[in-house]
Design a protein around this motif. Structure first.
Motif, mmCIF file in Angstrom:
data_model
loop_
_atom_site.group_PDB
_atom_site.id
_atom_site.type_symbol
_atom_site.label_atom_id
_atom_site.label_comp_id
_atom_site.label_asym_id
_atom_site.label_seq_id
_atom_site.Cartn_x
_atom_site.Cartn_y
_atom_site.Cartn_z
ATOM 1 N N ARG A 162 0.798 -1.226 0.000
ATOM 2 C CA ARG A 162 0.000 0.000 0.000
ATOM 3 C C ARG A 162 0.830 1.276 0.000
ATOM 4 O O ARG A 162 0.266 2.360 -0.157
ATOM 5 C CB ARG A 162 -0.931 -0.001 1.226
ATOM 6 N N ASN A 163 2.113 1.148 0.195
ATOM 7 C CA ASN A 163 2.943 2.346 0.321
ATOM 8 C C ASN A 163 4.277 2.119 -0.391
ATOM 9 O O ASN A 163 5.318 1.944 0.250
ATOM 10 C CB ASN A 163 3.169 2.669 1.806
ATOM 11 N N PRO A 164 4.283 2.126 -1.710
ATOM 12 C CA PRO A 164 5.502 1.790 -2.461
ATOM 13 C C PRO A 164 6.678 2.721 -2.185
ATOM 14 O O PRO A 164 7.828 2.303 -2.266
ATOM 15 C CB PRO A 164 5.050 1.886 -3.931
ATOM 16 N N GLY A 165 6.379 3.977 -1.840
ATOM 17 C CA GLY A 165 7.469 4.900 -1.531
ATOM 18 C C GLY A 165 8.252 4.467 -0.297
ATOM 19 O O GLY A 165 9.483 4.569 -0.255
ATOM 20 N N ARG A 166 7.543 3.972 0.702
ATOM 21 C CA ARG A 166 8.223 3.496 1.910
ATOM 22 C C ARG A 166 8.942 2.171 1.649
ATOM 23 O O ARG A 166 10.018 1.921 2.200
ATOM 24 C CB ARG A 166 7.231 3.355 3.064
ATOM 25 N N LYS A 167 8.358 1.329 0.824
ATOM 26 C CA LYS A 167 9.043 0.077 0.474
ATOM 27 C C LYS A 167 10.374 0.382 -0.208
ATOM 28 O O LYS A 167 11.397 -0.268 0.078
ATOM 29 C CB LYS A 167 8.164 -0.771 -0.450
ATOM 30 N N LYS A 168 10.375 1.353 -1.094
ATOM 31 C CA LYS A 168 11.610 1.754 -1.769
ATOM 32 C C LYS A 168 12.633 2.275 -0.766
ATOM 33 O O LYS A 168 13.831 1.953 -0.843
ATOM 34 C CB LYS A 168 11.305 2.820 -2.819
#
Length: 248
Positions: A162-168
């Motif tokens: 749900r939060n690809p920016g944080r996964k990156k």
């Protein structure tokens, strides 16, 4: 028609609300939360002291009198004292306990082999394994630093889907941790074979904090620029309240 005495107020661009201060405030909030979470996850200054002190005591005593047994017992004793202090003060003991286990393994290993350098070997192997874990999980798309910090940020694993920016950001941080720890191992393992116990010990103590601080700083940089975490606990509580209101 508007009165001449009381002209109708007009709105100019300067009167409109500027979104920049609100955005800056939100970024500051994210940075503050990130700092607090990292401090909690990695133990802060006290956690660093508890990590360094047993090894420092071991190498200091061994440098003076070359007594393996006295050095090992002193290192283990100070670890136990730090745990006891935390228990008395009712503080979290996870960092102190991890230090005790690490020291205990080193003491047992050194006593079994009779080689004082082996006091450091379990910790070095753990560092190598941790470095590989950071890198492998980053490659696999489940970065270890996200698994560690997700519960601290109350987002659990929501960052995965749900939060690809944080996964990156977590992936970058895991790579940073892995490469920094591999660099540390590249220094320590040759010394284990070629240097004497005191040389290895002092280098190892010296390398305890700086690589750790660098990795924590890079983690903070990556996460401070990432989107804020999704508070899944707050979502669950809101959902429970909604269901309660519907049934009520």
């Amino acid at each position: 028609m508007a009165s001449v005495d009381k002209p109708t107020p007009t709105t100019t661009n300067s009167d409109a609300q500027d979104p920049a201060p609100a955005a800056a405030s939100a970024r500051d909030d994210v940075k503050t939360v990130t700092e607090a979470a990292l401090f909690e996850a990695f133990g802060g200054v006290r956690g660093m002291v508890e990590t360094v002190l047993p090894g420092l005591l071991f190498v200091s005593i061994y440098t003076v009198n070359k007594d393996l047994h006295l050095s090992a017992i002193a290192a283990l004793a100070v670890s136990l004292v730090m745990v006891a202090v935390r228990l008395v003060r009712k503080d979290t003991v996870k960092h102190a306990f991890s230090g005790v286990f690490g020291v205990a393994f080193g003491v047992v290993f050194a006593m079994m082999t009779g080689n004082a350098k082996d006091f450091y070997l379990p910790g070095m192997l753990y560092t190598l394994g941790l470095a590989l874990a950071y890198i492998v999980t980053a490659i696999a798309g489940v970065p270890l630093i996200g698994l560690i910090l997700g519960p601290v940020f109350k987002e659990n694993l929501s960052w995965r889907t749900r939060n690809p920016g944080r996964k990156k950001a977590y992936t970058k941080a895991s790579w940073a941790w892995g490469l920094i720890l591999l660099g540390k191992c590249a220094i320590l393992f040759p010394l284990y074979w070629w240097a004497d116990t005191t040389q290895l010990g002092w280098v190892l103590v010296t390398l305890k904090i700086p690589p750790f601080l660098l990795a924590v700083y890079l983690t903070w940089v990556f996460l401070a620029k990432a989107p804020p975490p999704i508070d899944v606990f707050a979502e669950m509580e809101a959902e429970e309240r909604r269901k309660a209101s519907e049934t009520g």
